[in-house]
Design a protein around this motif. Structure first.
Motif, PDB file in Angstrom:
ATOM      1  N   HIS A   5       0.893  -1.463   0.453  1.00  0.00           N
ATOM      2  CA  HIS A   5      -0.237   0.034  -0.015  1.00  0.00           C
ATOM      3  C   HIS A   5       1.067   1.085   0.277  1.00  0.00           C
ATOM      4  O   HIS A   5       1.987   1.411   0.217  1.00  0.00           O
ATOM      5  N   PHE A   6       0.343   2.466  -0.498  1.00  0.00           N
ATOM      6  CA  PHE A   6       2.001   3.612  -0.877  1.00  0.00           C
ATOM      7  C   PHE A   6       0.393   4.889  -0.443  1.00  0.00           C
ATOM      8  O   PHE A   6      -0.603   4.709  -1.519  1.00  0.00           O
ATOM      9  N   VAL A   7       1.399   5.531  -0.272  1.00  0.00           N
ATOM     10  CA  VAL A   7       0.549   6.696  -0.701  1.00  0.00           C
ATOM     11  C   VAL A   7       1.709   7.803  -0.905  1.00  0.00           C
ATOM     12  O   VAL A   7       3.539   7.364  -1.417  1.00  0.00           O
ATOM     13  N   ALA A   8       2.067   8.545  -2.613  1.00  0.00           N
ATOM     14  CA  ALA A   8       2.726   9.100  -3.449  1.00  0.00           C
ATOM     15  C   ALA A   8       1.924  11.078  -3.460  1.00  0.00           C
ATOM     16  O   ALA A   8       1.141  11.535  -3.930  1.00  0.00           O
ATOM     17  N   TRP A  41       8.679   1.483   3.835  1.00  0.00           N
ATOM     18  CA  TRP A  41       9.809   2.266   3.115  1.00  0.00           C
ATOM     19  C   TRP A  41       9.379   3.634   2.416  1.00  0.00           C
ATOM     20  O   TRP A  41       8.393   4.094   1.981  1.00  0.00           O
ATOM     21  N   LEU A  42      10.710   4.305   2.890  1.00  0.00           N
ATOM     22  CA  LEU A  42      10.445   5.697   1.532  1.00  0.00           C
ATOM     23  C   LEU A  42      11.218   5.609   1.058  1.00  0.00           C
ATOM     24  O   LEU A  42      12.044   5.933   0.626  1.00  0.00           O
ATOM     25  N   LEU A  43      10.097   6.039  -0.451  1.00  0.00           N
ATOM     26  CA  LEU A  43      11.344   5.877  -1.592  1.00  0.00           C
ATOM     27  C   LEU A  43      11.149   7.394  -2.198  1.00  0.00           C
ATOM     28  O   LEU A  43       9.933   7.506  -2.478  1.00  0.00           O
ATOM     29  N   GLU A  44      12.203   7.389  -2.684  1.00  0.00           N
ATOM     30  CA  GLU A  44      12.740   8.760  -3.228  1.00  0.00           C
ATOM     31  C   GLU A  44      12.207   8.118  -5.192  1.00  0.00           C
ATOM     32  O   GLU A  44      12.798   7.609  -4.879  1.00  0.00           O
ATOM     33  N   ARG A  45      11.539   8.753  -5.752  1.00  0.00           N
ATOM     34  CA  ARG A  45      10.949   8.510  -7.694  1.00  0.00           C
ATOM     35  C   ARG A  45      11.209   6.652  -7.381  1.00  0.00           C
ATOM     36  O   ARG A  45      11.776   6.493  -8.076  1.00  0.00           O
ATOM     37  N   PRO A  46       9.960   6.149  -6.863  1.00  0.00           N
ATOM     38  CA  PRO A  46       9.858   5.140  -6.660  1.00  0.00           C
ATOM     39  C   PRO A  46       9.416   4.520  -8.522  1.00  0.00           C
ATOM     40  O   PRO A  46       8.179   5.794  -8.844  1.00  0.00           O
ATOM     41  N   ALA A  47      10.052   3.101  -8.402  1.00  0.00           N
ATOM     42  CA  ALA A  47       9.877   2.945 -10.212  1.00  0.00           C
ATOM     43  C   ALA A  47       8.106   2.205 -10.674  1.00  0.00           C
ATOM     44  O   ALA A  47       7.616   2.234 -11.311  1.00  0.00           O
ATOM     45  N   PHE A  48       7.705   2.101  -9.470  1.00  0.00           N
ATOM     46  CA  PHE A  48       5.931   0.972  -9.771  1.00  0.00           C
ATOM     47  C   PHE A  48       5.383   2.220 -10.158  1.00  0.00           C
ATOM     48  O   PHE A  48       4.296   1.354 -10.309  1.00  0.00           O
ATOM     49  N   LEU A  49       6.074   4.140  -9.187  1.00  0.00           N
ATOM     50  CA  LEU A  49       4.345   4.442 -10.282  1.00  0.00           C
ATOM     51  C   LEU A  49       5.169   3.833 -11.473  1.00  0.00           C
ATOM     52  O   LEU A  49       3.172   5.147 -12.058  1.00  0.00           O
ATOM     53  N   GLU A  50       5.600   4.083 -12.966  1.00  0.00           N
ATOM     54  CA  GLU A  50       5.604   3.668 -14.256  1.00  0.00           C
ATOM     55  C   GLU A  50       4.836   2.805 -14.104  1.00  0.00           C
ATOM     56  O   GLU A  50       4.506   2.348 -15.430  1.00  0.00           O
ATOM     57  N   ALA A  66       8.285  11.130  -4.535  1.00  0.00           N
ATOM     58  CA  ALA A  66       8.568  10.154  -3.599  1.00  0.00           C
ATOM     59  C   ALA A  66       6.839   9.622  -2.427  1.00  0.00           C
ATOM     60  O   ALA A  66       5.961   9.709  -3.321  1.00  0.00           O
ATOM     61  N   ALA A  67       7.129   8.659  -2.203  1.00  0.00           N
ATOM     62  CA  ALA A  67       6.044   7.424  -1.799  1.00  0.00           C
ATOM     63  C   ALA A  67       6.241   6.515  -0.367  1.00  0.00           C
ATOM     64  O   ALA A  67       7.875   6.228  -0.243  1.00  0.00           O
ATOM     65  N   VAL A  68       5.781   6.769  -0.232  1.00  0.00           N
ATOM     66  CA  VAL A  68       5.935   6.093   1.713  1.00  0.00           C
ATOM     67  C   VAL A  68       5.097   4.572   1.386  1.00  0.00           C
ATOM     68  O   VAL A  68       3.509   4.823   1.112  1.00  0.00           O
ATOM     69  N   VAL A  69       5.722   3.775   1.086  1.00  0.00           N
ATOM     70  CA  VAL A  69       4.886   2.485   0.796  1.00  0.00           C
ATOM     71  C   VAL A  69       5.306   0.787   1.894  1.00  0.00           C
ATOM     72  O   VAL A  69       6.340   1.529   3.310  1.00  0.00           O
ATOM     73  N   SER A  70       3.976   0.226   2.494  1.00  0.00           N
ATOM     74  CA  SER A  70       3.993   0.041   3.385  1.00  0.00           C
ATOM     75  C   SER A  70       2.982  -1.736   3.033  1.00  0.00           C
ATOM     76  O   SER A  70       2.583  -1.649   2.301  1.00  0.00           O
ATOM     77  N   THR A  71       3.234  -2.565   4.044  1.00  0.00           N
ATOM     78  CA  THR A  71       3.017  -4.111   4.036  1.00  0.00           C
ATOM     79  C   THR A  71       1.531  -3.561   5.093  1.00  0.00           C
ATOM     80  O   THR A  71       0.412  -4.391   4.676  1.00  0.00           O
TER      81      THR A  71
END
Length: 106
Positions: A5-8, A41-50, A66-71
């Motif tokens: 799950h994520f917020v971006a 996890w905090l991701l800068e330029r997350p690839a999954f957004l593509e 950027a995104a915060v991703v979590s299970t």
């Protein structure tokens, strides 16, 4: 496969305009007290957004993102309420379009 799950949002919004570091630091402290494994996890330029299946959900997210991703879906719901102006979504990985859920773009 695992559901993430994520917020971006834009990188500037998440990392400079919002007190995200404070929220994540408190979460890490809380996990340490409970002897719980980190599941965000905090991701800068997350690839999954593509990924094509997320195109509609993240179309309005300015780049670089950027995104915060979590299970943990409840944590991401909390983040959405706390941050308000972010895109919310989820995906399963690894998959053919998202081989590494934590990958970032160069």
């Amino acid at each position: 496969m695992t559901r993430y799950h994520f917020v971006a949002a834009s990188r500037v919004f998440l990392l400079e305009e919002e007190p995200l570091e404070e929220v994540l630091r408190e979460r890490v402290r809380n996990y340490a007290e409970k002897d719980k494994t980190i599941d965000f996890w905090l991701l800068e330029r997350p690839a999954f957004l593509e990924a094509p299946e997320l195109a509609a959900a993240v179309a309005a997210v300015p780049r670089p993102a950027a995104a915060v991703v979590s299970t943990d879906e409840k944590f991401i719901t909390f983040m959405k309420l706390r941050l308000e102006f972010v895109a919310l979504g989820s995906f399963e990985a690894p998959s053919s379009t998202i081989p590494d859920p934590l990958a970032t773009l160069a």
